[in-house]
Design a protein around this motif. Structure first.
Motif, PDB file in Angstrom:
ATOM      1  N   TYR A   6      38.559  37.523  39.871  1.00 60.35           N
ATOM      2  CA  TYR A   6      37.184  37.684  39.388  1.00 60.35           C
ATOM      3  C   TYR A   6      37.148  38.506  38.108  1.00 60.35           C
ATOM      4  O   TYR A   6      38.140  39.137  37.732  1.00 60.35           O
ATOM      5  N   CYS A   7      35.982  38.472  37.487  1.00 59.64           N
ATOM      6  CA  CYS A   7      35.755  39.254  36.266  1.00 59.64           C
ATOM      7  C   CYS A   7      35.323  40.658  36.670  1.00 59.64           C
ATOM      8  O   CYS A   7      34.410  40.826  37.474  1.00 59.64           O
ATOM      9  N   THR A   8      36.014  41.661  36.106  1.00 60.37           N
ATOM     10  CA  THR A   8      35.741  43.048  36.517  1.00 60.37           C
ATOM     11  C   THR A   8      34.731  43.756  35.623  1.00 60.37           C
ATOM     12  O   THR A   8      34.383  44.896  35.891  1.00 60.37           O
ATOM     13  N   ASP A   9      34.299  43.105  34.553  1.00 62.20           N
ATOM     14  CA  ASP A   9      33.418  43.777  33.586  1.00 62.20           C
ATOM     15  C   ASP A   9      32.049  43.096  33.639  1.00 62.20           C
ATOM     16  O   ASP A   9      31.935  41.904  33.329  1.00 62.20           O
ATOM     17  N   PHE A  10      31.046  43.818  34.046  1.00 58.48           N
ATOM     18  CA  PHE A  10      29.726  43.205  34.280  1.00 58.48           C
ATOM     19  C   PHE A  10      29.200  42.621  32.971  1.00 58.48           C
ATOM     20  O   PHE A  10      28.773  43.335  32.075  1.00 58.48           O
ATOM     21  N   CYS A  11      29.219  41.287  32.854  1.00 57.34           N
ATOM     22  CA  CYS A  11      29.037  40.664  31.544  1.00 57.34           C
ATOM     23  C   CYS A  11      27.746  39.885  31.397  1.00 57.34           C
ATOM     24  O   CYS A  11      27.339  39.563  30.279  1.00 57.34           O
ATOM     25  N   SER A  12      27.093  39.546  32.492  1.00 61.14           N
ATOM     26  CA  SER A  12      25.867  38.747  32.375  1.00 61.14           C
ATOM     27  C   SER A  12      25.187  38.741  33.731  1.00 61.14           C
ATOM     28  O   SER A  12      25.721  39.252  34.714  1.00 61.14           O
ATOM     29  N   LEU A  48      25.062  36.369  35.609  1.00 61.40           N
ATOM     30  CA  LEU A  48      25.887  35.591  36.544  1.00 61.40           C
ATOM     31  C   LEU A  48      27.326  36.117  36.589  1.00 61.40           C
ATOM     32  O   LEU A  48      28.254  35.382  36.930  1.00 61.40           O
ATOM     33  N   HIS A  49      27.482  37.383  36.237  1.00 65.10           N
ATOM     34  CA  HIS A  49      28.805  38.029  36.308  1.00 65.10           C
ATOM     35  C   HIS A  49      29.401  37.884  37.706  1.00 65.10           C
ATOM     36  O   HIS A  49      30.593  37.638  37.873  1.00 65.10           O
ATOM     37  N   GLN A  50      28.578  38.030  38.702  1.00 68.94           N
ATOM     38  CA  GLN A  50      29.076  37.994  40.076  1.00 68.94           C
ATOM     39  C   GLN A  50      29.537  36.587  40.467  1.00 68.94           C
ATOM     40  O   GLN A  50      30.239  36.420  41.442  1.00 68.94           O
ATOM     41  N   GLU A  51      29.151  35.579  39.663  1.00 63.57           N
ATOM     42  CA  GLU A  51      29.624  34.204  39.889  1.00 63.57           C
ATOM     43  C   GLU A  51      30.937  33.944  39.142  1.00 63.57           C
ATOM     44  O   GLU A  51      31.526  32.868  39.267  1.00 63.57           O
ATOM     45  N   MET A  52      31.374  34.897  38.342  1.00 66.34           N
ATOM     46  CA  MET A  52      32.541  34.667  37.483  1.00 66.34           C
ATOM     47  C   MET A  52      33.805  34.933  38.296  1.00 66.34           C
ATOM     48  O   MET A  52      34.290  36.051  38.380  1.00 66.34           O
ATOM     49  N   GLN A  53      34.338  33.872  38.916  1.00 65.19           N
ATOM     50  CA  GLN A  53      35.438  34.005  39.872  1.00 65.19           C
ATOM     51  C   GLN A  53      36.262  32.728  39.904  1.00 65.19           C
ATOM     52  O   GLN A  53      35.945  31.750  39.234  1.00 65.19           O
ATOM     53  N   GLU A  75      32.676  41.857  26.638  1.00 63.20           N
ATOM     54  CA  GLU A  75      33.997  41.961  27.253  1.00 63.20           C
ATOM     55  C   GLU A  75      33.995  41.199  28.568  1.00 63.20           C
ATOM     56  O   GLU A  75      32.962  41.085  29.228  1.00 63.20           O
ATOM     57  N   HIS A  76      35.167  40.699  28.956  1.00 61.40           N
ATOM     58  CA  HIS A  76      35.362  40.217  30.320  1.00 61.40           C
ATOM     59  C   HIS A  76      36.574  40.939  30.896  1.00 61.40           C
ATOM     60  O   HIS A  76      37.366  41.521  30.153  1.00 61.40           O
ATOM     61  N   GLY A  77      36.684  40.855  32.211  1.00 61.19           N
ATOM     62  CA  GLY A  77      37.837  41.449  32.869  1.00 61.19           C
ATOM     63  C   GLY A  77      38.502  40.411  33.749  1.00 61.19           C
ATOM     64  O   GLY A  77      37.984  39.296  33.923  1.00 61.19           O
TER      65      GLY A  77
HETATM   66 CU1  CUA Z   1      32.771  38.163  32.653  1.00 61.32          CU
HETATM   67 CU2  CUA Z   1      31.803  39.661  34.182  1.00 61.32          CU
END
Ligand code: CUA
Ligand code: RUQ
Length: 663
Positions: free
Chosen positions: A618-624, A626-631, A582-584
């Motif tokens: 940003y992406c609200t669902d911890f996905c990988s 590099l989730h914190q880079e997903m912006q 999932e992504h957010g």
């Molecule tokens: Cu996509 Cu976190």
């Protein structure tokens, strides 16, 4: 005994019960030795529960899904209330599900989950649940655990006796809790007896996306409480409890508790179908809304309907009968054989059981006491099969184990009482903590109960859990009913007030789960299926942004050209094709919830920026990792600014685009 005396006795009983239980929170009950009980509910890490249980969320408006016997919470399914955790009712795709003739209604009080059935047995296709406040019925698909459809019910005020199903889910029903003027108009409340009526609604339910009102039956101005379909010999009939046969319109607590007996309404719906076929109904102009999810785009649609078929029982003799039933009955439950009709009179001292065979004979013999609005009232003695004597105080609901026993929840004396069908003798009882409302056995209202457990759904939980301020956790208790004696196994907290629950073997649905939505089949008008398809477009003051989400970036991720005064729609497609990836999506200052994106689906967030600036998303669902880079950023300029629309794409995509242009 005068009623008020009786009521104060009941209240005193409640108070005493409270004191007793409060002093002995972990009283010596019929619970097993702790280690025995623990082993019966222990599901080792990595193993699955045997049953799915679907609990109503009460005034949360939702459904919660638990595993049994562990009592582990698996999921919350949003139905009638907005749910920021996954954007339900906030994103553009699901908002239409909450449309009604009163406008957008973001909350309700959901009471009774009901599994779809085939031949009278839960089949695991769908779960239905009612909205009590603004009468509606929802369908949840059990391959996705998602709300797919909501039908509003006109001529109704309080959809409480709902959404019980017929044995093949051809219909689900709803009877109005409150009688109201029909059609609803401005009249004096003290004209209740002349002007207020009840309705019973039959909705077609076996075609996903096509629920509709088959017909409504106009009933006397009572309150209607609960219902259940006949089965086996009583297939083709439906039974509803009614109270307030006094037709009080004020101080019901007292004024609606005068009559010694109220009624169970027996509705012959095959007869209703005949009357519809013979045009014995009135077409009434009225408005209601039907909302459903278009499966190709996964976006809900809303349509307004404009009339219903309304049957007046005097136009259609044989459609309805009343069975006198002591006293302010709440639940009405049909045993697995279809012969016995069990009512739970909240203020009754017995549990009355009617016989379907006797009902048929009483109708043939015209064993009537009187008629109300064209509905014959049968003689009590002509229809009663037996009474369970001294069951306890405040019987509400009954379920069955399929082995000849019935289990009734006793609200005031706070217990489950087990009794035998046919002999009506009480064979066992077990206290609950406290004030049990409904109870539920897997398949316990069907032809084929899986009678291993009964789940007690309690109203009050004092002293059972760590305290949590003025309001304590809601509570369920799991009781083993596999042997002669009931045994308490487990307490677990619930979400909202758990009015009712239904459960079925996990094997019926667990292997049918959809793992992701096929991107190639995504027919959302703003679906973005590859990074190169992203972009930004303007139509007047409307800006549409198409982007993809994939581990671990959005594309495009920088956007310019948005102006104050615009309404922006972020259409984000999760292009992953893998289970549970999932992504957010959320943007600074949005007056809204996040989007949560299942793999392969598109969701849309509306955003109205009010001041110039640069806004991160940003992406609200911890996905990988590099989730914190997903912006990304969106730049907002003043109205009329010359900044051009711009959407970048990731370096990788740019490289691909450049590469593609070379060829
Ligand atoms: Cu996509 Cu976190
Ligand atoms: S029902 S227990 Cu009895 Cu709507 Cu709540």
């Amino acid at each position: 005994m005068r009623l008020s005396t009786q009521r104060s006795l009941l209240l005193a009983a409640v108070a005493v019960a409270g004191v007793i239980y409060a002093c002995t929170p972990r009283a010596k009950t019929a619970s097993l030795a702790a280690s025995d009980a623990a082993s019966k509910v222990y599901v080792p890490p990595g193993s699955y529960d045997e049953f799915y249980a679907f609990l109503s969320g009460g005034y949360s408006g939702q459904v919660s899904v638990y595993g049994l016997p562990s009592g582990r919470l698996l999921k919350l399914i949003p139905v009638f209330s907005q749910f920021p955790e996954d954007g339900y009712g906030y994103n553009e795709e699901t908002k239409p599900l909450l449309q009604t003739t009163y406008g957008f209604v973001p909350w309700d009080d959901s009471h009774h989950p009901e599994l779809s059935q085939t031949n009278g047995v839960p089949d695991g296709r769908w779960l239905f649940i009612n909205a009590n406040n603004t009468p509606r019925v929802a369908r949840i698909d059990l391959t996705r655990f998602e709300t797919d459809e909501i039908l509003q019910i006109p001529n109704s005020a309080g959809g409480h006796a709902s959404p019980f199903t017929t044995p093949n889910s051809k219909y689900v029903v709803s009877a109005t809790r409150f009688s109201v003027p029909i059609p609803n108009t401005d009249v004096a409340i003290d004209t209740y007896k002349q002007n207020f009526k009840g309705t019973i609604t039959f909705m077609t339910a076996d075609q996903p996306g096509k629920m509709d009102i088959a017909f409504q039956i106009l009933m006397p101005g009572y309150n209607y409480d609960l219902g259940h379909a006949g089965k086996g010999p009583s297939d083709g009939w439906f039974f509803f409890t009614s109270y307030n046969t006094e037709q009080a319109s004020t101080k019901l607590e007292e004024n609606a508790s005068q009559n010694d007996k109220d009624y169970v309404a027996a509705i012959n719906y095959k007869r209703a179908e005949e009357c519809v076929a013979q045009n014995k109904f009135t077409t009434q102009t009225t408005e209601y809304v039907h909302n459903w999810v278009d499966q190709a785009s996964r976006a809900a649609k809303s349509e307004k309907k404009t009339s219903v078929k309304l049957i007046n029982p005097s136009q259609c003799p044989g459609i309805a009968y009343y069975l006198p039933t002591p006293k302010s009955p709440h639940g009405v439950d049909i045993d697995p054989t279809g012969e016995y009709i069990v009512a739970g009179g909240k203020l009754a001292t017995v549990i009355p059981v009617h016989s379907f065979t006797k009902l048929q004979k009483a109708i043939a013999d015209k064993a009537f006491d009187k008629e109300v609005d064209g509905i014959p009232v049968l003689k009590y003695d002509a229809v009663i099969a037996g009474e369970v004597q001294k069951p306890g105080l405040g019987p509400l609901h009954t379920e069955f184990d399929g082995k000849g026993y019935a289990y009734t929840s006793m609200f005031i004396s706070s217990e489950v009482v087990k009794w035998k069908l046919g002999t009506w003798e009480v064979v066992d009882r077990i206290p609950t903590y406290y004030s049990i409302g409904h109870l539920s056995i897997p398949g316990g209202d069907s032809k084929q109960p899986w009678g291993k457990y009964v789940l007690a759904l309690n109203k009050i939980t004092k002293d059972r859990y760590l305290p949590t301020g003025p309001e304590m956790a809601q509570s369920a208790q799991l009781i083993d009913i596999s042997g002669d004696k009931m045994k308490l196994l487990l307490d677990f907290p619930t979400i909202g007030e758990p009015h009712y629950a239904q459960a079925l073997p996990a094997s019926l649905i667990k292997d049918k789960q959809i793992k992701f939505f096929k991107l190639a089949e995504n027919a959302h008008p703003f679906a973005t299926k590859a990074e190169s398809e992203g972009g930004i477009t303007r139509t007047g003051k409307r800006v549409d942004i198409k982007m993809i989400a994939i581990r671990s970036h959005f594309a495009p991720d920088n956007l310019e050209g948005v102006q104050v005064g615009d309404t922006v729609y972020f259409h984000v497609t999760n292009i992953e094709q893998d289970w549970d990836i999932e992504h957010g999506f959320a943007v600074l200052g949005q007056n809204n919830s996040e989007l949560i994106l299942n793999p392969g689906e598109t969701r849309t967030l509306q955003w109205i920026p009010k001041t110039p600036g640069v806004y991160p998303f940003y992406c609200t669902d911890f996905c990988s990792a590099l989730h914190q880079e997903m912006q990304g950023y969106v730049r907002v300029s003043p109205a009329g600014s010359p900044v051009k629309l711009m959407a970048n794409v990731s370096k990788k995509t740019q490289a691909q685009l450049v590469e593609a242009q070379k060829h």
